[in-house]
Design an enzyme around this catalytic site. Structure first.
Site, PDB file in Angstrom:
ATOM      1  N   ASP A 107       0.844  -1.134  -0.073  1.00  0.00           N
ATOM      2  CA  ASP A 107      -0.090  -0.124   0.087  1.00  0.00           C
ATOM      3  C   ASP A 107       0.706   1.305   0.032  1.00  0.00           C
ATOM      4  OD1 ASP A 107      -1.800   1.890   0.481  1.00  0.00           O
ATOM      5  OD2 ASP A 107      -2.120   1.573   2.618  1.00  0.00           O
ATOM      6  N   ASN A 148      -0.139   4.398  -0.216  1.00  0.00           N
ATOM      7  CA  ASN A 148      -0.735   5.683   0.373  1.00  0.00           C
ATOM      8  C   ASN A 148      -1.612   5.707   1.621  1.00  0.00           C
ATOM      9  OD1 ASN A 148      -2.962   4.377  -0.632  1.00  0.00           O
ATOM     10  ND2 ASN A 148      -3.896   5.867  -1.978  1.00  0.00           N
ATOM     11  N   ASP A 172      -4.023   3.795   2.740  1.00  0.00           N
ATOM     12  CA  ASP A 172      -5.433   3.603   2.905  1.00  0.00           C
ATOM     13  C   ASP A 172      -5.695   2.466   3.165  1.00  0.00           C
ATOM     14  OD1 ASP A 172      -4.791   2.341   0.512  1.00  0.00           O
ATOM     15  OD2 ASP A 172      -6.458   3.420  -0.635  1.00  0.00           O
ATOM     16  N   ASP A 181      -1.774  -1.364  -3.843  1.00  0.00           N
ATOM     17  CA  ASP A 181      -2.337  -0.479  -5.053  1.00  0.00           C
ATOM     18  C   ASP A 181      -0.915  -0.483  -6.172  1.00  0.00           C
ATOM     19  OD1 ASP A 181      -0.277   1.343  -4.137  1.00  0.00           O
ATOM     20  OD2 ASP A 181      -1.720   2.115  -2.750  1.00  0.00           O
ATOM     21  N   ASP A 200      -5.598 -10.562 -15.256  1.00  0.00           N
ATOM     22  CA  ASP A 200      -6.658 -11.353 -15.103  1.00  0.00           C
ATOM     23  C   ASP A 200      -7.677 -11.470 -15.949  1.00  0.00           C
ATOM     24  OD1 ASP A 200      -7.878 -13.868 -13.762  1.00  0.00           O
ATOM     25  OD2 ASP A 200      -6.817 -13.096 -11.991  1.00  0.00           O
ATOM     26  N   ASP A 252      -9.565 -16.681 -16.046  1.00  0.00           N
ATOM     27  CA  ASP A 252     -10.149 -17.245 -14.934  1.00  0.00           C
ATOM     28  C   ASP A 252     -11.500 -17.937 -15.296  1.00  0.00           C
ATOM     29  OD1 ASP A 252     -10.901 -16.521 -11.880  1.00  0.00           O
ATOM     30  OD2 ASP A 252     -12.748 -15.901 -13.079  1.00  0.00           O
ATOM     31  N   GLU A 286      -7.187 -21.201 -16.106  1.00  0.00           N
ATOM     32  CA  GLU A 286      -7.570 -21.766 -14.883  1.00  0.00           C
ATOM     33  C   GLU A 286      -8.800 -22.923 -15.456  1.00  0.00           C
ATOM     34  OE1 GLU A 286      -9.687 -21.161 -10.585  1.00  0.00           O
ATOM     35  OE2 GLU A 286     -10.627 -20.045 -12.316  1.00  0.00           O
ATOM     36  N   HIS A 343      -4.382 -17.378  -4.876  1.00  0.00           N
ATOM     37  CA  HIS A 343      -5.058 -16.494  -4.066  1.00  0.00           C
ATOM     38  C   HIS A 343      -6.627 -17.217  -3.638  1.00  0.00           C
ATOM     39  CE1 HIS A 343      -6.725 -16.389  -7.789  1.00  0.00           C
ATOM     40  NE2 HIS A 343      -8.024 -15.603  -7.368  1.00  0.00           N
ATOM     41  N   ASP A 344      -6.819 -18.446  -4.365  1.00  0.00           N
ATOM     42  CA  ASP A 344      -7.760 -19.231  -3.874  1.00  0.00           C
ATOM     43  C   ASP A 344      -7.637 -20.388  -2.881  1.00  0.00           C
ATOM     44  OD1 ASP A 344      -9.752 -17.766  -5.775  1.00  0.00           O
ATOM     45  OD2 ASP A 344      -9.128 -19.208  -7.189  1.00  0.00           O
TER      46      ASP A 344
HETATM   47  C1  GLC Z   1     -11.630 -17.904 -10.212  1.00  0.00           C
HETATM   48  C2  GLC Z   1     -10.997 -16.893  -9.126  1.00  0.00           C
HETATM   49  C3  GLC Z   1     -11.648 -16.709  -7.853  1.00  0.00           C
HETATM   50  C4  GLC Z   1     -12.943 -16.320  -8.205  1.00  0.00           C
HETATM   51  C5  GLC Z   1     -13.763 -17.248  -9.365  1.00  0.00           C
HETATM   52  C6  GLC Z   1     -14.800 -16.466  -9.788  1.00  0.00           C
HETATM   53  O1  GLC Z   1     -11.661 -19.262  -9.552  1.00  0.00           O
HETATM   54  O2  GLC Z   1      -9.481 -17.500  -9.002  1.00  0.00           O
HETATM   55  O3  GLC Z   1     -11.038 -16.117  -7.058  1.00  0.00           O
HETATM   56  O4  GLC Z   1     -13.690 -16.433  -6.975  1.00  0.00           O
HETATM   57  O5  GLC Z   1     -12.701 -17.568 -10.389  1.00  0.00           O
HETATM   58  O6  GLC Z   1     -14.385 -15.350 -10.629  1.00  0.00           O
HETATM   59 CA    CA Z   2      -3.492   2.148  -1.289  1.00  0.00          CA
END
Ligand code: GLC
Ligand code: CA
Length: 554
Positions: free
Chosen positions: A21, A23, A25, A29, A98, A199, A256, A328-329
């Site tokens: 981050d 700034n 908040d 970013d 993405d 995705d 994916e 991230h999932d």
């Molecule tokens: C993919 C993404 C996930 C998202 C899902 C719906 O699996 O990696 O984070 O929730 O698609 O877009």
């Molecule tokens: Ca920020």
């Protein structure tokens, strides 16, 4: 297999909201990312995948896009994005964005227009069905729980959403939708993007006409997978997308993709595949249960090995998998694939080496290079992840107590990967000077980038060595293109394999805390990497120490 520009690269995933981050908040970013490019370059990263930073209501943390041509003000401006592209280019790095086009946000202009005039042009951008009292068009359960049908505001219709209700599915059967998608992809590629991570793409083809499937839970609904397994012809969409976009730019694309059939692999990632690459999720999906997270089976070292080798064998030299330990999932890989009491720098390095040396393109998820771990979760109120909130309820409905359900969530919540990046041992792990949007993992005082920078024995330094090995001119050809042959495959808690090309490398991981002996068929020439200071050895017999990993040149 034709050689491609990206084969020898190393990729890194950034979750912008939690990276850095700039700034104060509390939200990471794009200027924050720019300021950390040197960190990534020092690590050896070439390709950076950004999770979505387009304008979004953030119902699913940016995977619900309301404008495909802009940047969310929380993450910065288009000028920031342009600067990021330029700064990356200066360093010889590529940026991937993405591509989230199975669905958009219900706040996207297309959806608003569909609500205003469901019979008009934009009504056909979505899957709409007439609303019938007391009856849904189909009995499919959305990935985030509940039925996939929701009332289309202000109309007598309902719309389909296989994810959250704020993520209406786009109707790919409509050529106008596809044109819009291609136009957008090309717009970004013209800007100088290296490509896209794609995705949830397997969901774009629905089995038509819609109908019910056998319910698989008490709720009377069935998994969306029932419909997807019947949907034929996704290749027509994906081939068209490739030809109209990526191919013209020689862009990199990674899908994916779940549940592909072995005979489809050449279509997906062969020489003229729909995508450059696709993720290997064989380890991540291990132990999944129809019932929900609470019923997931814990993956063991022998399972992990089997999953990796299965995926490798399935793909062979048809193409390139993208190998991950986490994203991230998913929960943090070190917390998932290593028993909790054994989670330490040595075991983290072992996991890193075993995964990194597989054939394919290695992807590192932010913080993985530091050995970041799952975050302790003590109550559902702390949780941001919408899928975890749903799975908590699923667990309660199945009769688990609140404590038990929280335990399940702690194990698998996507928040585990989404806590702020741990830069140093200062306030908020150096992620922000404000209040972080999601709580920092309290272990940041111990696990952070600064502490690991000058420590030659840190997990971060080990990752740097792994990356350097992949790039070392003497070994590159073998690490990148060499075949993979499992070794001592039936040995319990041992994962080992050869990589054979111009050189022969042997990767051996003792996947347990106890020692274990192996006898090499011949002498080795050189130790390329070792997560211990030494090798205990008598002739060709090596006494592997707990979680020791070796990369040997044979
Ligand atoms: C993919 C993404 C996930 C998202 C899902 C719906 O699996 O990696 O984070 O929730 O698609 O877009
Ligand atoms: Ca920020």
């Amino acid at each position: 297999m034709t050689k491609k520009w990206w084969h020898d690269k190393v990729a890194y995933q950034i979750y912008p909201k939690s990276f850095y981050d700039s700034n104060g908040d509390g939200i990471g970013d794009i200027p924050g990312i720019i300021s950390k490019l040197d960190y990534l370059q020092d690590l050896g990263v070439d390709i950076i995948w950004l999770s979505p930073c387009y304008p979004s209501p953030l119902a699913d943390e940016g995977y619900d896009i309301s404008d495909y041509y802009d940047i969310d003000p929380r993450f910065g401006t288009m000028e920031d994005m342009d600067l990021l592209l330029a700064e990356a280019k200066k360093r010889g790095m590529y940026i991937l964005m993405d591509l989230v086009v199975n669905h958009c946000s219900d706040e996207h202009e297309w959806f608003r227009k569909a609500c205003q005039d469901p019979e008009g042009k934009y009504g056909n951008f979505f899957y709409l069905r007439d609303k019938k009292e007391g009856e849904l068009p189909t009995n499919w359960r959305s990935y985030f729980g509940g039925p996939v049908w929701e009332d289309l505001p202000g109309t007598n219709k309902q719309y389909l959403h296989v994810f959250h209700k704020k993520q209406p599915d786009l109707n790919w059967e409509n050529p106008e939708v596809r044109e819009e998608v291609y136009k957008n992809i090309n717009w970004w590629l013209d800007k100088g993007l290296g490509g896209f991570r794609i995705d949830a793409i397997i969901n774009i083809k629905k089995a038509l006409p819609f109908h019910d499937y056998e319910p698989d839970r008490e709720d009377g609904l069935c998994t969306i997978k029932a419909m997807l397994s019947e949907a034929k012809g996704i290749g027509e969409f994906l081939g068209e997308m490739r030809d109209r976009t990526f191919k013209k730019y020689d862009a990199f694309s990674v899908g994916e993709v779940f549940d592909e059939k072995p005979e489809e692999i050449p279509d997906f990632i062969g020489d003229n595949g729909y995508f450059s690459s696709m993720f290997d999720f064989n380890e991540t999906i291990f132990g999944e249960s129809e019932k929900g997270w609470y019923d997931m089976k814990q993956i063991m070292p022998d399972d992990y090995k089997k999953c990796c080798f299965e995926a490798q064998a399935k793909v062979g030299d048809i193409g390139f998998l993208s190998n991950i330990i986490e994203n991230h999932d998913e929960p943090r890989g070190v917390s998932r694939y290593i028993p909790e009491e054994d989670c330490c720098p040595e075991s983290k390095k072992m996991l890193a080496a075993l995964n990194f040396m597989l054939r394919g393109l290695p992807f590192i998820y932010q913080g993985q290079e530091l050995g970041m771990e799952n975050v302790p979760i003590s109550s559902i109120e702390e949780v941001d992840d919408i899928s975890a909130i749903n799975e908590y309820q699923v667990a309660l409905d199945a009769g688990l107590s609140k404590e038990e359900a929280v335990k399940v969530i702690s194990r698998y919540s996507r928040d585990n990967a989404r806590t702020p990046m741990q830069w140093n041992d200062g306030a908020n792990a150096g992620f922000t000077t404000g209040t972080p949007w999601l709580k920092v993992n309290p272990n940041y005082t111990r696990i952070n980038a600064a502490a690991q920078a000058d420590d030659p024995h840190s997990v971060r330094s080990f990752y740097k060595q792994l990356i350097a090995l992949r790039k070392n001119p003497a070994y590159k050809e073998t690490v990148v293109y060499g075949t993979l042959e499992p070794a001592w495959e039936d040995r319990h808690n041992l994962m080992a394999y050869y990589r054979k090309g111009g050189k022969t490398l042997l990767v051996i991981g003792n996947y347990q805390k106890d020692g274990q002996e192996i006898t090499l068929p011949s002498e080795y020439r050189k130790v390329l990497l070792n997560n211990y200071p030494d090798i205990v050895q008598e002739d060709n017999t090596i006494h592997l120490q707990g979680y020791q990993v070796l990369i040997l040149e044979i």
